[in-house]
Design a protein around this motif. Structure first.
Motif, mmCIF file in Angstrom:
data_model
loop_
_atom_site.group_PDB
_atom_site.id
_atom_site.type_symbol
_atom_site.label_atom_id
_atom_site.label_comp_id
_atom_site.label_asym_id
_atom_site.label_seq_id
_atom_site.Cartn_x
_atom_site.Cartn_y
_atom_site.Cartn_z
ATOM 1 N N GLY A 1 -9.196 10.505 5.906
ATOM 2 C CA GLY A 1 -8.070 9.772 6.472
ATOM 3 C C GLY A 1 -8.286 8.274 6.436
ATOM 4 O O GLY A 1 -7.352 7.503 6.175
ATOM 5 N N VAL A 2 -9.521 7.846 6.709
ATOM 6 C CA VAL A 2 -9.842 6.417 6.660
ATOM 7 C C VAL A 2 -9.672 5.892 5.243
ATOM 8 O O VAL A 2 -9.085 4.823 5.024
ATOM 9 N N LEU A 3 -10.169 6.656 4.267
ATOM 10 C CA LEU A 3 -10.027 6.237 2.867
ATOM 11 C C LEU A 3 -8.558 6.187 2.455
ATOM 12 O O LEU A 3 -8.133 5.272 1.746
ATOM 13 N N GLU A 4 -7.766 7.164 2.916
ATOM 14 C CA GLU A 4 -6.337 7.172 2.590
ATOM 15 C C GLU A 4 -5.629 5.952 3.168
ATOM 16 O O GLU A 4 -4.675 5.443 2.580
ATOM 17 N N SER A 5 -6.122 5.480 4.311
ATOM 18 C CA SER A 5 -5.509 4.315 4.942
ATOM 19 C C SER A 5 -5.932 3.006 4.287
ATOM 20 O O SER A 5 -5.154 2.052 4.230
ATOM 21 N N ILE A 6 -7.162 2.959 3.794
ATOM 22 C CA ILE A 6 -7.730 1.695 3.328
ATOM 23 C C ILE A 6 -7.603 1.481 1.820
ATOM 24 O O ILE A 6 -7.231 0.388 1.367
ATOM 25 N N LEU A 7 -7.914 2.511 1.038
ATOM 26 C CA LEU A 7 -8.069 2.302 -0.412
ATOM 27 C C LEU A 7 -6.826 1.786 -1.134
ATOM 28 O O LEU A 7 -6.940 0.870 -1.960
ATOM 29 N N PRO A 8 -5.614 2.340 -0.887
ATOM 30 C CA PRO A 8 -4.456 1.794 -1.621
ATOM 31 C C PRO A 8 -4.270 0.296 -1.393
ATOM 32 O O PRO A 8 -4.033 -0.467 -2.343
ATOM 33 N N GLY A 9 -4.391 -0.144 -0.141
ATOM 34 C CA GLY A 9 -4.263 -1.573 0.147
ATOM 35 C C GLY A 9 -5.385 -2.387 -0.459
ATOM 36 O O GLY A 9 -5.172 -3.515 -0.931
ATOM 37 N N LEU A 10 -6.594 -1.831 -0.451
ATOM 38 C CA LEU A 10 -7.736 -2.542 -1.041
ATOM 39 C C LEU A 10 -7.557 -2.689 -2.547
ATOM 40 O O LEU A 10 -7.825 -3.763 -3.107
ATOM 41 N N VAL A 11 -7.092 -1.624 -3.195
ATOM 42 C CA VAL A 11 -6.863 -1.677 -4.648
ATOM 43 C C VAL A 11 -5.794 -2.716 -4.968
ATOM 44 O O VAL A 11 -5.935 -3.502 -5.920
ATOM 45 N N PHE A 12 -4.706 -2.726 -4.188
ATOM 46 C CA PHE A 12 -3.656 -3.733 -4.405
ATOM 47 C C PHE A 12 -4.226 -5.138 -4.261
ATOM 48 O O PHE A 12 -3.967 -6.013 -5.106
ATOM 49 N N LEU A 13 -5.015 -5.370 -3.214
ATOM 50 C CA LEU A 13 -5.551 -6.705 -2.963
ATOM 51 C C LEU A 13 -6.483 -7.154 -4.085
ATOM 52 O O LEU A 13 -6.368 -8.284 -4.585
ATOM 53 N N VAL A 14 -7.403 -6.277 -4.487
ATOM 54 C CA VAL A 14 -8.355 -6.639 -5.545
ATOM 55 C C VAL A 14 -7.634 -6.892 -6.861
ATOM 56 O O VAL A 14 -7.890 -7.887 -7.551
ATOM 57 N N ALA A 15 -6.699 -6.001 -7.209
ATOM 58 C CA ALA A 15 -5.982 -6.154 -8.478
ATOM 59 C C ALA A 15 -5.133 -7.419 -8.480
ATOM 60 O O ALA A 15 -5.106 -8.157 -9.484
ATOM 61 N N PHE A 16 -4.455 -7.695 -7.375
ATOM 62 C CA PHE A 16 -3.630 -8.906 -7.326
ATOM 63 C C PHE A 16 -4.490 -10.162 -7.394
ATOM 64 O O PHE A 16 -4.101 -11.154 -8.031
ATOM 65 N N THR A 17 -5.649 -10.126 -6.746
ATOM 66 C CA THR A 17 -6.555 -11.277 -6.792
ATOM 67 C C THR A 17 -6.989 -11.576 -8.223
ATOM 68 O O THR A 17 -7.145 -12.738 -8.617
ATOM 69 N N ILE A 18 -7.136 -10.523 -9.022
ATOM 70 C CA ILE A 18 -7.615 -10.692 -10.401
ATOM 71 C C ILE A 18 -6.485 -11.107 -11.341
ATOM 72 O O ILE A 18 -6.620 -12.065 -12.116
ATOM 73 N N VAL A 19 -5.353 -10.389 -11.288
ATOM 74 C CA VAL A 19 -4.306 -10.605 -12.298
ATOM 75 C C VAL A 19 -3.201 -11.555 -11.832
ATOM 76 O O VAL A 19 -2.460 -12.097 -12.647
ATOM 77 N N ARG A 20 -3.053 -11.742 -10.519
ATOM 78 C CA ARG A 20 -2.045 -12.647 -9.951
ATOM 79 C C ARG A 20 -0.628 -12.326 -10.417
ATOM 80 O O ARG A 20 0.180 -13.221 -10.690
ATOM 81 N N GLU A 21 -0.312 -11.056 -10.530
ATOM 82 C CA GLU A 21 1.054 -10.600 -10.764
ATOM 83 C C GLU A 21 1.221 -9.268 -10.051
ATOM 84 O O GLU A 21 0.253 -8.647 -9.653
ATOM 85 N N LEU A 22 2.469 -8.828 -9.866
ATOM 86 C CA LEU A 22 2.747 -7.733 -8.950
ATOM 87 C C LEU A 22 2.673 -6.333 -9.557
ATOM 88 O O LEU A 22 2.205 -5.397 -8.897
ATOM 89 N N VAL A 23 3.146 -6.159 -10.766
ATOM 90 C CA VAL A 23 3.380 -4.812 -11.284
ATOM 91 C C VAL A 23 2.103 -3.982 -11.327
ATOM 92 O O VAL A 23 2.056 -2.860 -10.787
ATOM 93 N N LEU A 24 1.058 -4.484 -11.963
ATOM 94 C CA LEU A 24 -0.179 -3.708 -12.086
ATOM 95 C C LEU A 24 -0.789 -3.374 -10.721
ATOM 96 O O LEU A 24 -1.142 -2.208 -10.479
ATOM 97 N N PRO A 25 -0.946 -4.326 -9.800
ATOM 98 C CA PRO A 25 -1.489 -3.970 -8.483
ATOM 99 C C PRO A 25 -0.667 -2.907 -7.766
ATOM 100 O O PRO A 25 -1.230 -2.003 -7.134
ATOM 101 N N ILE A 26 0.655 -2.987 -7.870
ATOM 102 C CA ILE A 26 1.514 -2.009 -7.201
ATOM 103 C C ILE A 26 1.358 -0.627 -7.822
ATOM 104 O O ILE A 26 1.240 0.385 -7.123
#
Length: 242
Positions: free
Chosen positions: A51-76
């Motif tokens: 449950g903790v992973l389900e709560s954290i990982l999607p948001g963490l993946v979005f944050l890391v991906a957006f930090t790297i690519v600086r666009e919305l589609v791929l992180p989403i």
């Protein structure tokens, strides 16, 4: 320990059936648990490791991906894929997928909003709305003398709704409920200014959302449980009724 759903009447008086049954149902759905020795099981109450992973990982993946690519589609896309994987895992393991499904829906709504506005910070707006709704619900529950932490903890402790007849217990549960209000309010106090910074605050906002998410919630639940502990004599009486 499962909360008792139909506590006995005290002093020959009938309990309040409609409200008590609703309270029992709410407590059962709240997902809070305690150890056999009476301590709150914080990890299980947060949904366990999965449950903790389900709560954290999607948001963490979005944050890391957006930090790297600086666009919305791929992180989403990546965040939705991660959330969907948890649904598949739960279905494959034949466990209840409700929390994982809720995660996918939440991510999808957040993603749609961010894509519609073209602003990465809008990915977090639904969290603000949900947080504010919980604050209002908790505050109203105190105002109408049915503090929600009393509803939940009362059934975990086999008190049912009888704690309402004890002014000391009622005060303790009001305090526990205000602690949860403070936890949720802290999120808004920290995160809303970062949201208002626009693109410059997105990374910090995402980081704060993770830090002030499950960890802060777990701390709030633990503190609310501690401040609402019954006196030793009262606890023995509750156990005798169980």
């Amino acid at each position: 320990m499962e909360p008792e759903s139909r506590p006995p009447a005290e002093g020959g008086r009938e309990r309040e059936p409609g409200v008590a049954d609703l309270a029992a149902a709410y407590a059962a759905k709240a997902g809070l648990h305690r150890h056999d020795d009476g301590r709150i099981d914080v990890l299980r109450s947060a949904g366990g490791i999965r449950g903790v992973l389900e709560s954290i990982l999607p948001g963490l993946v979005f944050l890391v991906a957006f930090t790297i690519v600086r666009e919305l589609v791929l992180p989403i896309v990546l965040a939705i894929v991660v959330a969907a994987v948890f649904v598949v895992v739960r279905l494959a393991s034949r466990t209840t997928p409700t929390q994982a499904f809720a995660g996918v829906v939440g991510i999808a709504v957040s993603a749609a909003l961010a894509l519609f506005t073209g602003k990465a910070q809008d990915f977090y707006i639904t969290g603000f709305i949900t947080n504010a709704a919980y604050i209002v619900a908790l505050a109203v529950s105190v105002a109408v003398r049915w503090p929600l932490m009393g509803v939940v903890f009362g059934f975990l402790r086999n008190e049912g709704v009888h704690w309402r007849q004890d002014p000391q217990r009622a005060r303790q549960y009001r305090l526990g409920t205000w602690i949860m209000v403070a936890v949720l309010a802290l999120r808004l106090v920290v995160e809303v200014p970062l949201y208002l910074m626009g693109d410059a605050g997105v990374v910090a906002l995402g980081a704060m959302r993770l830090i002030l998410g499950v960890p802060l919630y777990a701390l709030g639940i633990w503190l609310a449980w501690l401040v609402s502990r019954p006196l030793p004599g009262a606890e023995r009486a509750d156990d005798a009724r169980a």
